[in-house]
Design an enzyme around this catalytic site. Sequence first.
Site, mmCIF file in Angstrom:
data_model
loop_
_atom_site.group_PDB
_atom_site.id
_atom_site.type_symbol
_atom_site.label_atom_id
_atom_site.label_comp_id
_atom_site.label_asym_id
_atom_site.label_seq_id
_atom_site.Cartn_x
_atom_site.Cartn_y
_atom_site.Cartn_z
ATOM 1 N N GLU A 203 0.842 -1.211 0.000
ATOM 2 C CA GLU A 203 0.000 0.000 0.000
ATOM 3 C C GLU A 203 0.869 1.251 0.000
ATOM 4 O OE1 GLU A 203 -3.954 -0.764 2.548
ATOM 5 O OE2 GLU A 203 -2.141 -1.651 3.398
ATOM 6 N N SER B 5 31.594 19.323 23.555
ATOM 7 C CA SER B 5 31.615 17.889 23.853
ATOM 8 C C SER B 5 31.442 17.715 25.356
ATOM 9 C CB SER B 5 32.883 17.246 23.334
ATOM 10 O OG SER B 5 33.981 17.880 23.908
ATOM 11 N N LEU B 6 31.484 16.487 25.807
ATOM 12 C CA LEU B 6 31.161 16.219 27.207
ATOM 13 C C LEU B 6 32.370 15.744 27.980
ATOM 14 C CD1 LEU B 6 27.868 14.233 26.550
ATOM 15 C CD2 LEU B 6 28.006 16.491 27.625
ATOM 16 N N GLU C 122 20.117 10.212 29.508
ATOM 17 C CA GLU C 122 19.898 9.645 28.164
ATOM 18 C C GLU C 122 21.035 8.694 27.827
ATOM 19 O OE1 GLU C 122 20.313 13.113 25.758
ATOM 20 O OE2 GLU C 122 18.644 14.135 26.719
ATOM 21 N N LYS D 146 24.125 7.348 25.896
ATOM 22 C CA LYS D 146 25.139 8.027 25.088
ATOM 23 C C LYS D 146 25.388 7.168 23.854
ATOM 24 C CE LYS D 146 29.533 10.443 25.454
ATOM 25 N NZ LYS D 146 30.130 9.991 24.214
ATOM 26 N N ASP E 100 26.803 5.702 20.569
ATOM 27 C CA ASP E 100 28.155 5.670 20.014
ATOM 28 C C ASP E 100 28.072 5.824 18.497
ATOM 29 O OD1 ASP E 100 30.834 5.570 20.080
ATOM 30 O OD2 ASP E 100 31.002 3.418 20.445
ATOM 31 N N ARG F 147 29.856 17.509 13.135
ATOM 32 C CA ARG F 147 30.291 18.382 14.218
ATOM 33 C C ARG F 147 31.529 19.183 13.808
ATOM 34 N NH1 ARG F 147 33.983 18.055 18.301
ATOM 35 N NH2 ARG F 147 33.473 19.322 20.106
ATOM 36 N N TYR G 143 18.796 14.794 20.411
ATOM 37 C CA TYR G 143 18.821 15.028 21.856
ATOM 38 C C TYR G 143 18.986 16.483 22.266
ATOM 39 C CZ TYR G 143 23.694 14.091 20.518
ATOM 40 O OH TYR G 143 24.890 14.067 19.873
ATOM 41 N N LYS H 249 30.831 6.862 31.602
ATOM 42 C CA LYS H 249 31.274 5.804 30.688
ATOM 43 C C LYS H 249 31.273 4.466 31.407
ATOM 44 C CE LYS H 249 33.080 7.962 26.995
ATOM 45 N NZ LYS H 249 34.025 7.521 26.111
ATOM 46 N N CYS I 161 54.509 -26.201 9.775
ATOM 47 C CA CYS I 161 53.073 -26.027 9.541
ATOM 48 C C CYS I 161 52.298 -27.124 10.269
ATOM 49 C CB CYS I 161 52.796 -26.097 8.040
ATOM 50 S SG CYS I 161 51.035 -26.145 7.654
ATOM 51 N N CYS J 109 50.513 -29.502 7.328
ATOM 52 C CA CYS J 109 51.248 -30.389 6.415
ATOM 53 C C CYS J 109 52.650 -30.751 6.905
ATOM 54 C CB CYS J 109 51.322 -29.778 5.021
ATOM 55 S SG CYS J 109 52.456 -28.380 4.923
ATOM 56 N N CYS K 247 53.821 -21.094 6.041
ATOM 57 C CA CYS K 247 54.090 -22.454 5.591
ATOM 58 C C CYS K 247 54.588 -22.342 4.150
ATOM 59 C CB CYS K 247 52.801 -23.273 5.653
ATOM 60 S SG CYS K 247 52.858 -24.776 4.675
ATOM 61 N N CYS L 130 50.190 -27.231 0.492
ATOM 62 C CA CYS L 130 49.650 -27.491 1.830
ATOM 63 C C CYS L 130 48.122 -27.553 1.749
ATOM 64 C CB CYS L 130 50.087 -26.381 2.772
ATOM 65 S SG CYS L 130 49.219 -26.393 4.339
HETATM 66 S S1 IVH Z 1 24.670 16.099 24.485
HETATM 67 C C1 IVH Z 1 26.856 19.861 25.154
HETATM 68 N N1 IVH Z 1 23.513 13.750 24.473
HETATM 69 O O1 IVH Z 1 28.717 12.392 22.699
HETATM 70 C C2 IVH Z 1 26.104 18.621 24.968
HETATM 71 N N2 IVH Z 1 25.610 13.994 23.386
HETATM 72 O O2 IVH Z 1 31.291 13.037 24.025
HETATM 73 C C3 IVH Z 1 26.797 17.667 24.087
HETATM 74 N N3 IVH Z 1 26.426 11.952 22.290
HETATM 75 O O3 IVH Z 1 29.567 15.291 20.944
HETATM 76 C C4 IVH Z 1 25.907 16.761 23.423
HETATM 77 N N4 IVH Z 1 24.717 10.678 22.837
HETATM 78 O O4 IVH Z 1 28.145 13.526 19.690
HETATM 79 C C5 IVH Z 1 24.582 14.474 24.097
HETATM 80 N N5 IVH Z 1 22.380 11.731 24.501
HETATM 81 C C6 IVH Z 1 23.433 12.455 24.123
HETATM 82 C C7 IVH Z 1 24.487 11.906 23.363
HETATM 83 C C8 IVH Z 1 25.575 12.708 23.018
HETATM 84 C C9 IVH Z 1 25.876 10.734 22.193
HETATM 85 C C10 IVH Z 1 27.739 12.339 21.693
HETATM 86 C C11 IVH Z 1 27.744 13.688 21.031
HETATM 87 C C12 IVH Z 1 28.802 14.482 21.766
HETATM 88 C C13 IVH Z 1 29.630 13.398 22.370
HETATM 89 C C14 IVH Z 1 30.343 13.938 23.600
#
Ligand code: IVH
Length: 672
Positions: free
Chosen positions: A37, A84-85, A115, A117, A119, A138, A227, A315, A409, A412, A427, A432
């Site tokens: 559909e 970044s974090l 939330e 994280k 990868d 980024r 996010y 982490k 080997c 053989c 080998c 072989c």
């Molecule tokens: S928040 C200032 N939320 O992790 C806030 N980042 O190591 C930064 N990432 O650059 C982003 N899951 O690419 C946020 N739930 C999440 C995420 C997240 C993955 C990545 C993101 C960031 C990196 C930092």
Amino acid sequence: MENKEKAEKRAQELREEIRYHDHRYYVLDDPVISDHEYDMLVKELEKIEEEYPDLITPDSPTQRITAFEIDEFSTVEHMSKMLSLDNTYNHEELKDFDGRVRRGLGVDKVEYVVEPKIDGLGVALYYEDRVFVRGATRGDGERGEDITPNLKTIHSIPLRLNEDSVLDTVEVRGEVFMPRSEFDKMNEEREKEGKEPFANPRNAAAGTVRNKDPMIVAERPMDIFLYTLSYVEDEGFKTHWEALEELDKAGFKVNENTAKLNDIEEVIGYIDDWEDKKDELNYEIDGMVVKVNDLGYQDKLGATSKNPRWAIAYKYPAMRKTTRLNEIEIHVGRTGKLTPIAILEPVQLSGTTVSRASLHNEDEIERKDVREGDTVLVEKAGEIIPQVIKVIKEKRDGSQEKFDFPKACPVCGSDAKQIGGEVARRCINVRCPAQIKQRLELWGSRGAMDIEGMGPKLLDKLVEKGVVKSVADLYRLGKIQLTSVERMGDKSTRNLLKEIEESKDMGLDRVLYGLGIKYVGSHVAQVLTDNYDSIDEIMEAGQEELEGIDEIGPKIAESIVSFFEDEQNRKVVEDLRNSGVKMEVEREEVEQFLDGKKFVLTGSLENYTRDEAAAEIQRYGGRVTSAVSGATDYILVGGNPGSKLDKAKELGTTILDEDDFIKMIEERSLEG
Ligand code: IVH
């Protein structure tokens, strides 16, 4: 006119309907109509757009795939810096973070959102009046690469925001990733095609997002979680949680395992709950992100030059476990290389059972002093192949003896030598059985001669009994020999012999790939057949000549030359020829009016893909190279050309547009 108005109205209805079903399918994973559909709706829309191309809108669901390659990614500035974090690794560090936050705000208790994280790869998406106009990586945080055509292929990215939402001109951020299931499927395919598999889903996503061919990107299903609402025109949100709810309403995919929690104790509980559960998800996460929920608080806390002070990543420890190493097995590869493999007492790691791990080579065993019967620490860190990190020597009971790497080997019994300063032992016996078996397996594989019914069990027997010693021997097999080694039915014997017979006509590229020349996968094999008419020409080509071919570097050239220098290999080729295996390319007789002319392509063509244009040029004797130089005769220019055109103008290279090129080909004339 009236018809067109009707068509326009219908097109609009269809787009809305398709958008709704895309959301049900790709975001909510809860479709309400059948695939058939759905296809009918898309077909109807395509038909209208074909009839009235000016009715096509950029947010039309038919516009997800862009059929031309990107020359160079342009860079774009983000609405605000992509930070970044900072990372934490234990409960203590999380409590420290909470302490800093509360002190900074002067409050006793703070609400958090947690939330997963993801990868993957951070991206920013920009919408203007609800329509997706641009998306970028980024990059360095300030500026990223414009990868809009690639992002459009991701179906969970809405091309138009839902009317129910207040969001219209916004920038949102999220993580692009490859689902585990898709990753596994893709790697299986790649291995079958003789391509290097990706090490993990993150690398696969990273490589895909920055691929210059959106058609390839479209074949690799990726997904996204959003996010952050990073720019919005009329602010009205008080909390991060509210913003996430609005993203969901607008049609974005927001991670369902997100939680709003009252204090850091609850946060820690939630994070701990997910440590084991995370391996059941269809995407990889490397931790959890903890964010202060109140946006006013976020502002007040601000950021350092790199990280926000209102968020932190937790982490999870890399997946490591100890187990007993029962045995060190030596695997003999197609080229005779001896690879040590640790056979382990099975353990559960990241949701899979691990019973083997790579030990790389002799030096590695020596350096880590790995012994049979040892207790070892095994890690699986996103990579496919688990690694032995170290030996727990305290667990030895004195029965473990130093491992003596075999000098012969194991299959053989011939000498296994380190040749030319290589760490690996090989080998030296080309007859072989282990090597023969693997050469036969490759020869019969789908990407090579595609001989169905020649499974590993049958090959084992054929090789063990000495019936087959090289791929050429397959073509001498008869019914009696087959039935003497394996109890095979009449029908399957006949089928197999037919398959073998038919494989003689698979073509030179398949033969080259099937021979298992180092670095010659199916793509390189194709490049060789585009440039040579027979295996003899390739066997005679020297290192220098081969290197002159676009896409063939010194390593590949050297490997090809040394393969054909080998007496045994030449004999196999001779035997194959005598058995009737075709090793020439049959090309139509065409006038080589472009003989020796060098072309460079830039920009997007309307009537050809890049590959098709290149094939046309080669058909008439021309060559395609990637960079413009003094030796370039023509530059073929499509829409949105890259910097190559500027270079060509500078050098006075003859410039052809697509019409000139079509005329040139049609008239077989250089006048164009
Ligand atoms: S928040 C200032 N939320 O992790 C806030 N980042 O190591 C930064 N990432 O650059 C982003 N899951 O690419 C946020 N739930 C999440 C995420 C997240 C993955 C990545 C993101 C960031 C990196 C930092």
